[in-house]
Write an enzyme that holds these catalytic residues in place. Structure first.
Site, PDB file in Angstrom:
ATOM      1  N   CYS A  98     -69.170  16.769  67.553  1.00  0.00           N
ATOM      2  CA  CYS A  98     -68.137  15.933  66.932  1.00  0.00           C
ATOM      3  C   CYS A  98     -68.180  15.905  65.407  1.00  0.00           C
ATOM      4  O   CYS A  98     -67.222  16.292  64.734  1.00  0.00           O
ATOM      5  CB  CYS A  98     -68.240  14.512  67.467  1.00  0.00           C
ATOM      6  N   HIS A 122     -66.068  11.080  62.437  1.00  0.00           N
ATOM      7  CA  HIS A 122     -67.086  10.624  63.385  1.00  0.00           C
ATOM      8  C   HIS A 122     -67.972   9.565  62.736  1.00  0.00           C
ATOM      9  O   HIS A 122     -68.064   8.440  63.225  1.00  0.00           O
ATOM     10  CB  HIS A 122     -67.944  11.796  63.862  1.00  0.00           C
ATOM     11  N   ASP A 168     -63.719  15.939  72.979  1.00  0.00           N
ATOM     12  CA  ASP A 168     -64.344  16.687  74.084  1.00  0.00           C
ATOM     13  C   ASP A 168     -63.338  17.381  75.004  1.00  0.00           C
ATOM     14  O   ASP A 168     -63.679  17.724  76.141  1.00  0.00           O
ATOM     15  CB  ASP A 168     -65.231  15.767  74.942  1.00  0.00           C
TER      16      ASP A 168
END
Length: 471
Positions: A79, A133, A41
């Site tokens: 992600c 992820h 992020d």
């Protein structure tokens, strides 16, 4: 006696010179290591990217050592799709991975990922924290981050932090219905937080394996929500000095598809917005400090001369622009990521490049420099021309896609100073055209301005060339 001493010294000097040359030759033949640092992020909210007020001395130092990409873009601003894309060198729509629920390994059991390509060629590979992820555990069930085919060693601090890591001053933001939107100035210092634990493991891996060719990926979680960092990092940013953005009054009205619209951010008041940004900044500085520990190990072990180092974010992020406090948008600030690469021996004419690049270029770049064969055809391209000469503009576009239920997808292309967005395969949701140099945040849509019709047409042709289903 004096003549003999001179001769002996000359012999010693000659032997030392030969040994030095031989050592240099051996070093040149030794495979290049790879250290890949991926930060969750993280938008280019860094001092090296001219973000005022951010305290990131370790990333700033690295930016001075490597090539900083001013215009690097993810291929999906979430992600799992982004990471699945750049660890394969393939676009999210090619993989069919467009959300956070699909495991890359489950869908493509025989796919050779980026670290796996190095492992298959004799490198020691370690995965610390989050590179993937959605992974698979030892029993083939979906879990976070793990991929046994990619790594000789894997460590995740998830679920391992002591209770004190969740103690301190903090609260939820807004009306409390956005569960992840909370901050905590935590007790206990760095080492009880997940990223502190990840940094410790990364240093240990460097110390234990620096004498063999290695590919070590380190995935730091912060500044991903919830915004938790030790209190001392919050203290770096006094509340009264935090400034939050406000959209200009003359901005173009938002396209109904520009934002996902699935969070209740309108309940954020000015205090919530300041607390959100302050916490994001604190988490960024916290992660920078953990990166500093890894770089200190690189210094101590003298690994810089034979290690490719990549530092990057996985997608962009909003900090209040357009009233949005998250990702999943096709604005430039939703798709653009920080990317800094240092290649030993590559000295460009400048240390910053404006060339537009994509994260799918990472895989072909690293195997190019390592001299490895590509295990499958990729959509990315090696960045060697840009890394060799950062002033070189190769003129390539960057593409990003996102899901929107009513129109299925939004598509965007960045080339030169411009970004075009098309909502829906038949453009049923309309177009957005932004000059990202003059209007990085995308407040002014110029798609219907006849003055820019030629630019819109050129970029639309690029979209149709890249996405077969577009009209």
């Amino acid at each position: 006696m004096k003549t003999r001493t001179v001769i002996e010294n000359l012999k010693k000097s000659l032997i030392a010179t030969v040994l030095c040359v031989a050592t240099q030759a051996m070093a040149a033949e030794k495979p290049l290591n790879v250290l890949l640092i991926v930060i969750d992020d993280l938008r280019p909210e860094l001092a090296s990217y001219k973000a005022e007020g951010l305290i990131t001395p370790n990333i700033d130092r690295f930016a001075e050592m490597g090539i900083q990409f001013e215009s690097a873009y993810c291929q999906y601003p979430v992600c799992n799709p982004s990471r699945s894309s750049f660890v394969t060198g393939l676009r999210p729509e090619e993989l069919g991975i467009l959300d956070n629920s699909i495991s890359l390994r489950q869908k493509y059991p025989d796919m050779v990922t980026l670290p796996q390509a190095f492992r298959n060629n004799g490198y020691y590979t370690a995965g610390i924290g989050k590179l993937f992820h959605v992974g698979l555990d030892d029993h083939g069930k979906k879990n976070f981050f793990q991929d046994n085919e990619s790594f000789d060693y894997f460590f995740s601090a998830r679920g391992k932090t002591p209770k004190i890591a969740d103690k301190g001053e903090g609260r939820r933001l807004g009306d409390g219905t956005v569960g992840w939107a909370r901050w905590l100035a935590a007790e206990g210092g760095d080492d009880v937080q997940m990223d502190g634990m990840n940094a410790i493991q990364a240093v240990r891996q460097l110390e234990k394996n620096h004498d063999k060719p290695f590919f070590i990926s380190v995935g730091f979680h912060k500044p991903h929500d919830p915004f938790i960092a030790p209190k001392e990092y919050f203290d770096l940013y006094p509340y009264d000095e935090v400034e939050v953005p406000h959209d200009p009054k003359d901005r173009t009205a938002l396209n109904e598809y520009s934002l996902p619209g699935n969070y209740n951010f309108p309940t954020f008041d000015e205090d919530d917005r300041k607390q959100f940004k302050r916490a994001y900044m604190a988490c960024t500085s916290f992660t920078d400090a953990q990166i500093g520990k890894v770089f200190a190990a690189m210094d101590r072990l003298e690994l810089w001369d034979n290690t490719i180092v990549v530092l990057m974010g996985d997608h962009g992020y909003h900090l209040g622009e357009h009233g949005w406090w998250n990702k999943v948008t096709l604005f430039d600030i939703g798709a653009r990521v920080p990317l800094i690469i240092r290649i030993p021996g590559e000295d460009g004419k400048s240390r910053v490049t404006d060339s537009v690049v994509e994260l799918i270029d990472l895989y072909p770049t690293l195997i190019d420099y390592a001299g490895l064969d590509a295990p499958h055809e990729m959509s990315g391209k090696s960045l060697r021309p840009v890394l060799t000469d950062p002033s070189f503009d190769w003129g390539e576009p960057a593409f990003t896609v996102v899901n929107r239920p009513k129109v299925k997808h939004g598509y965007t292309v960045r080339q030169g100073d411009w970004r075009l967005v098309q909502w829906g395969a038949d453009a049923q949701g309309g177009f957005e055209l932004h000059n990202v140099v003059k209007d990085r945040e995308g407040f002014y849509n110029l798609a219907d301005n006849p003055e820019y019709a030629v630019i819109k047409k050129r970029l639309h042709a690029l979209l149709k060339e890249n996405y077969d289903d577009l009209n």
